[in-house]
Design a protein around this motif. Sequence first.
Motif, PDB file in Angstrom:
ATOM      1  N   LYS A 249       0.812  -1.219   0.000  1.00 22.86           N
ATOM      2  CA  LYS A 249       0.000   0.000   0.000  1.00 22.86           C
ATOM      3  C   LYS A 249       0.848   1.274   0.000  1.00 22.86           C
ATOM      4  CE  LYS A 249      -3.898  -2.042   2.517  1.00 22.86           C
ATOM      5  NZ  LYS A 249      -4.735  -1.946   3.728  1.00 22.86           N
ATOM      6  N   ALA A 250       2.150   1.120   0.249  1.00 22.74           N
ATOM      7  CA  ALA A 250       3.007   2.299   0.373  1.00 22.74           C
ATOM      8  C   ALA A 250       3.287   2.976  -0.961  1.00 22.74           C
ATOM      9  CB  ALA A 250       4.326   1.905   1.045  1.00 22.74           C
ATOM     10  N   SER A 251       3.066   2.270  -2.069  1.00 25.32           N
ATOM     11  CA  SER A 251       3.351   2.825  -3.396  1.00 25.32           C
ATOM     12  C   SER A 251       2.160   3.627  -3.898  1.00 25.32           C
ATOM     13  CB  SER A 251       3.658   1.680  -4.373  1.00 25.32           C
ATOM     14  OG  SER A 251       3.763   2.169  -5.689  1.00 25.32           O
ATOM     15  N   VAL A 252       2.362   4.912  -4.157  1.00 27.27           N
ATOM     16  CA  VAL A 252       1.293   5.767  -4.686  1.00 27.27           C
ATOM     17  C   VAL A 252       1.813   6.571  -5.878  1.00 27.27           C
ATOM     18  CG1 VAL A 252      -0.025   5.977  -2.549  1.00 27.27           C
ATOM     19  CG2 VAL A 252       1.838   7.567  -2.987  1.00 27.27           C
ATOM     20  N   ARG A 253       0.972   6.724  -6.890  1.00 31.24           N
ATOM     21  CA  ARG A 253       1.307   7.529  -8.064  1.00 31.24           C
ATOM     22  C   ARG A 253       0.104   8.393  -8.436  1.00 31.24           C
ATOM     23  NH1 ARG A 253       6.006   6.033 -10.511  1.00 31.24           N
ATOM     24  NH2 ARG A 253       6.899   4.044  -9.815  1.00 31.24           N
ATOM     25  N   LEU A 254       0.370   9.651  -8.702  1.00 33.24           N
ATOM     26  CA  LEU A 254      -0.688  10.597  -9.040  1.00 33.24           C
ATOM     27  C   LEU A 254      -0.643  10.901 -10.531  1.00 33.24           C
ATOM     28  CD1 LEU A 254      -2.924  12.479  -7.866  1.00 33.24           C
ATOM     29  CD2 LEU A 254      -1.177  14.271  -7.748  1.00 33.24           C
ATOM     30  N   LEU A 287      -5.446   8.721  -8.640  1.00 38.45           N
ATOM     31  CA  LEU A 287      -4.374   8.344  -7.722  1.00 38.45           C
ATOM     32  C   LEU A 287      -4.387   6.816  -7.607  1.00 38.45           C
ATOM     33  CD1 LEU A 287      -3.517  10.134  -4.382  1.00 38.45           C
ATOM     34  CD2 LEU A 287      -3.196   7.697  -4.695  1.00 38.45           C
ATOM     35  N   ASP A 288      -3.286   6.213  -7.958  1.00 36.29           N
ATOM     36  CA  ASP A 288      -3.147   4.757  -7.968  1.00 36.29           C
ATOM     37  C   ASP A 288      -2.349   4.327  -6.736  1.00 36.29           C
ATOM     38  OD1 ASP A 288      -2.674   2.095  -8.428  1.00 36.29           O
ATOM     39  OD2 ASP A 288      -1.610   2.367 -10.327  1.00 36.29           O
ATOM     40  N   GLN A 289      -3.015   3.629  -5.820  1.00 27.77           N
ATOM     41  CA  GLN A 289      -2.315   3.136  -4.628  1.00 27.77           C
ATOM     42  C   GLN A 289      -1.867   1.697  -4.861  1.00 27.77           C
ATOM     43  OE1 GLN A 289      -4.507   3.206  -0.934  1.00 27.77           O
ATOM     44  NE2 GLN A 289      -2.675   2.901   0.307  1.00 27.77           N
ATOM     45  N   GLY A 290      -0.817   1.561  -5.619  1.00 30.43           N
ATOM     46  CA  GLY A 290      -0.177   0.269  -5.844  1.00 30.43           C
ATOM     47  C   GLY A 290      -1.078  -0.782  -6.453  1.00 30.43           C
ATOM     48  N   GLY A 291      -2.100  -0.381  -7.192  1.00 27.76           N
ATOM     49  CA  GLY A 291      -3.020  -1.346  -7.766  1.00 27.76           C
ATOM     50  C   GLY A 291      -4.002  -1.916  -6.765  1.00 27.76           C
ATOM     51  N   PHE A 292      -3.832  -1.562  -5.490  1.00 26.58           N
ATOM     52  CA  PHE A 292      -4.734  -2.034  -4.435  1.00 26.58           C
ATOM     53  C   PHE A 292      -6.045  -1.258  -4.472  1.00 26.58           C
ATOM     54  CE2 PHE A 292      -5.970  -0.500  -0.125  1.00 26.58           C
ATOM     55  CZ  PHE A 292      -6.674  -1.614   0.283  1.00 26.58           C
ATOM     56  N   LYS A 293      -5.964   0.028  -4.743  1.00 31.78           N
ATOM     57  CA  LYS A 293      -7.142   0.886  -4.772  1.00 31.78           C
ATOM     58  C   LYS A 293      -6.887   2.046  -5.710  1.00 31.78           C
ATOM     59  CE  LYS A 293     -10.514   2.858  -1.560  1.00 31.78           C
ATOM     60  NZ  LYS A 293     -10.863   3.007  -0.124  1.00 31.78           N
ATOM     61  N   ILE A 294      -7.948   2.462  -6.425  1.00 32.68           N
ATOM     62  CA  ILE A 294      -7.859   3.596  -7.349  1.00 32.68           C
ATOM     63  C   ILE A 294      -8.761   4.711  -6.835  1.00 32.68           C
ATOM     64  CG2 ILE A 294      -8.236   4.379  -9.722  1.00 32.68           C
ATOM     65  CD1 ILE A 294      -5.989   2.316  -9.419  1.00 32.68           C
ATOM     66  N   TYR A 295      -8.179   5.901  -6.673  1.00 32.88           N
ATOM     67  CA  TYR A 295      -8.945   7.080  -6.280  1.00 32.88           C
ATOM     68  C   TYR A 295      -9.103   8.008  -7.484  1.00 32.88           C
ATOM     69  CZ  TYR A 295      -7.860   5.833  -1.392  1.00 32.88           C
ATOM     70  OH  TYR A 295      -7.733   5.199  -0.182  1.00 32.88           O
ATOM     71  N   VAL A 296     -10.280   8.600  -7.595  1.00 29.00           N
ATOM     72  CA  VAL A 296     -10.507   9.642  -8.593  1.00 29.00           C
ATOM     73  C   VAL A 296     -10.824  10.924  -7.829  1.00 29.00           C
ATOM     74  CG1 VAL A 296     -11.931  10.418 -10.511  1.00 29.00           C
ATOM     75  CG2 VAL A 296     -11.383   7.989 -10.290  1.00 29.00           C
ATOM     76  N   TRP A 297      -9.993  11.964  -8.024  1.00 26.79           N
ATOM     77  CA  TRP A 297     -10.206  13.249  -7.344  1.00 26.79           C
ATOM     78  C   TRP A 297     -10.752  14.261  -8.349  1.00 26.79           C
ATOM     79  CZ3 TRP A 297      -8.510  18.352  -7.637  1.00 26.79           C
ATOM     80  CH2 TRP A 297      -8.730  19.155  -6.511  1.00 26.79           C
ATOM     81  N   GLN A 298     -11.873  14.881  -8.008  1.00 22.80           N
ATOM     82  CA  GLN A 298     -12.527  15.833  -8.896  1.00 22.80           C
ATOM     83  C   GLN A 298     -12.451  17.233  -8.314  1.00 22.80           C
ATOM     84  OE1 GLN A 298     -16.044  12.910 -10.571  1.00 22.80           O
ATOM     85  NE2 GLN A 298     -16.412  13.933  -8.641  1.00 22.80           N
ATOM     86  N   GLY A 299     -11.748  18.127  -9.002  1.00 18.24           N
ATOM     87  CA  GLY A 299     -11.670  19.511  -8.569  1.00 18.24           C
ATOM     88  C   GLY A 299     -13.041  20.168  -8.589  1.00 18.24           C
ATOM     89  N   ARG A 300     -13.236  21.157  -7.723  1.00 23.93           N
ATOM     90  CA  ARG A 300     -14.562  21.773  -7.632  1.00 23.93           C
ATOM     91  C   ARG A 300     -14.947  22.520  -8.905  1.00 23.93           C
ATOM     92  NH1 ARG A 300     -14.457  25.141  -2.521  1.00 23.93           N
ATOM     93  NH2 ARG A 300     -13.007  23.532  -1.847  1.00 23.93           N
ATOM     94  N   LEU A 301     -13.948  22.882  -9.714  1.00 24.32           N
ATOM     95  CA  LEU A 301     -14.224  23.584 -10.962  1.00 24.32           C
ATOM     96  C   LEU A 301     -14.173  22.663 -12.177  1.00 24.32           C
ATOM     97  CD1 LEU A 301     -12.239  26.910 -10.367  1.00 24.32           C
ATOM     98  CD2 LEU A 301     -14.645  26.397  -9.872  1.00 24.32           C
ATOM     99  N   SER A 302     -14.000  21.353 -11.932  1.00 29.50           N
ATOM    100  CA  SER A 302     -14.010  20.423 -13.066  1.00 29.50           C
ATOM    101  C   SER A 302     -15.437  20.323 -13.603  1.00 29.50           C
ATOM    102  CB  SER A 302     -13.490  19.048 -12.648  1.00 29.50           C
ATOM    103  OG  SER A 302     -14.287  18.508 -11.607  1.00 29.50           O
ATOM    104  N   SER A 303     -15.570  19.902 -14.864  1.00 30.28           N
ATOM    105  CA  SER A 303     -16.872  19.924 -15.536  1.00 30.28           C
ATOM    106  C   SER A 303     -17.782  18.806 -15.041  1.00 30.28           C
ATOM    107  CB  SER A 303     -16.681  19.788 -17.046  1.00 30.28           C
ATOM    108  OG  SER A 303     -16.205  18.498 -17.367  1.00 30.28           O
TER     109      SER A 303
END
Length: 812
Positions: A249-254, A287-303
């Motif tokens: 879980k320690a591996s993260v890539r944005l 945000l990819d947490q080592g293939g264990f979990k995928i996060y999608v972050w949406q900015g407040r001004l994104s469409s």
Amino acid sequence: MDVNKGLPAIDSHRDLHVWIIENLRMEPVPEKAYGNFFEEHCYIVLHVPQSLKATQGACSDLHYWAGKEAGAEAQDAAEAFVQQLQEALGGATVQHREAQGHESDCFRSYFRPGIIYRRGGLASALTHVETNLYNIQRLLHVQGRKHVSATEVELSWSSFNKGDIFLLDLGKVMIQWNGPETSIPEKARGLALTCSLRDRERGGRAQIGVVDDEVEATDLMRIMEAVLGCRVGNLPATRPDKSVNQLQKASVRLYHVCEKDDDLVIQELATCPLTQDLLREEDYYILDQGGFKIYVWQGRLSSLQEKKAAFSRALGFIQAKGYPTYTNVEVVNDGAESASFKQLFQSWSTKQRGNKSFGKLSKSIQVRPDVGKLQSRPELAAQLRMVDDASGKVEGHRATTRDVKALNCNAEELDLMYQGALVQEHVTMGNEPPHFLAIFQGQLVVFQGHTGHDGKEQPAPATRLFHVQGTDSCNTRTVEVPARASALNSHDIFLLVTASVCYLWFGKGCSGDQREMARTAVSAVSGENKETVLEGQEPPGFWEALGGRAPYPGNKRLPEDVSGFQPRLFECSSHMGHLVLTEMVFFSQEDLDKYDIMLLDTWQEIFLWLGEAASKWKKEAVDWGQEYLKTHPAGRSPATPIVVIKQGHEPPTFTGWFLAWDPYKWTNDQSYKEVVDGSLGAMPAICEITAELNDFQLSRGPSNGGADPLTLQTLKGSQDGSGNELQPGPKAGDASTNSHHSSPRPTIHGSLPRERLMHQAVEDLPEGVDPARKEFYLSDSDFQEIFGKSKEEFYSMAKWRQQQEKKQLGFF
């Protein structure tokens, strides 16, 4: 809520809502059925925190769950409903995609004591779970540590293994079979699930039997063999544990996501440690947490279009990376991030995003507290990191090097002296908690060690420089630093000790509170008269002692902003030498069990809670705490204080993080063995079934290990809620039932030679011999010679002792 969109009403007073997707509609699931999931369906689960404490920085969680046999149409409908609910609920909602058997810790935390996976689908005319239904026969495979799940499997011995728990559910009787390699915590949690099923589905009226040792549980094993047939061969070993460890879980890539010329462009932006300023409010990230979990972050001004495509983009990313299709996906909105997402970053400030929810909390902490209220207000003690007013006797104020080396031994001796009631905190220089500093009333001084090549302590140098930091007795420390001008800072205070004079140097940016505390603190270093020196007015001797003038920083050191972090509770275990963590989201005292080692991360401190039955693992627990810090994806400081506490001796700095704490909760806590021997000890229904099985001659099971139709008929009476008698009855769809019923097993008259009974497999026994009572067919003389006692003496013995002798002599 807009009913025109086909969305159901939401009860604002409930924290958990569950719907099933049936005929492309959202149908509510009754509360008594929460935790039951049919594998051919999709579900939507909404969690809305109700307590004020939970809503401080917490958001609603919206999940859609897909069974492994659910069709594409149902999954599309579930995703569409989630999007509609998201719009209706607003932006402060975290969305999750869950797959059967691979759910997030957040999802599993709702369903205590476990999740039940049910075969097939739900017919419209049926209720989700029928209470008081006894006409049932199923085998459940129970797995998991803190989060337990039970999967319906084939009713056969081939489903079993040595390392898991299996529940044979026969309506009126529920038999929990514990594999020989299962631990006591696993057995206890499996039993909690079994009891929950009994209470919810049978109204508490079913009998529970537990098989811990097959030799001792002969009656229960006889029932199991009547249903499953005689077991042939050995059970398979435990299946490999695929737990995701902390290192993975320690591996993260944005990744930054954008559209360019109608194409979707995903570009790697950064790896750990990540910083919050990488996220821009007009953009969209994965945000990819080592293939264990995928996060999608949406900015407040994104469409809005980008937000609706969140799950589809995440699934496309998973496919491109070659990750399993069941990989968990979490979609978070700008300003409403989950605790697990924020802790992937080196720091997180709610103020940076304009969130003012923590403003009052921060302000209250800056005011000097009334320490007399700490015991009555544990939540304040936890926030201030003060267990009490720090008064009392201080020992070891001037410890020698040898004393420091013996510290661990001394701590163990003290712990024994106080019968395990002490709280042990591992503190590293520079990261002392407020309570530690308050003990010394601002006079804690850390000297630099001076050792020669031979390892022996050397005399202190004539010139020494001490850095004084703090504004009150709870945050003031004095630390020796290199005696050179570059070590100074305009916002702090320093004490320069020379052979002839001591200079107390005040930087231009220091406050009155700092000056007041410094005068008290430096008395622990030197009792001689001190010459006060203001920055910019230093005498020549001051600079000469420091080796001449040199540039030094003039900026103020800002304290770490932890306003954006919420405490998180994990169960600790080890797999293949690595730390495995299971999170208890929305945790409470109920999540602490006597068999557990739990880790509470408050960001500024790490608490390790040792259950009464796990205290022997104290050394491993400290190692796990250190591994947790070293492998944390946010690049945590390994010097973060680690506090070790034992069940029943929790300080308010720990209990204050829980919404409610009952100090008497474990006073009458029963052990697993006490529960089995006590509340489950009286089993009249099981005894009835066993007695009737002995009276009713059962035909031998077929060679494949399954039960024949007559065996299944025999047990049918135990599943019928109308009576207690065991009546043979036809099994639906079984054409061969009548022929078996009309041809019962022939009875053997007289005795058989020992050669035809001893060490014989079931299939080699003479026709009509009950394989469970082979010794019964011996002549009285043969029986006396082989067993050394009469049949009457033998059958008066305890069942387990009978089985033991039969095994030794070849009659088992």
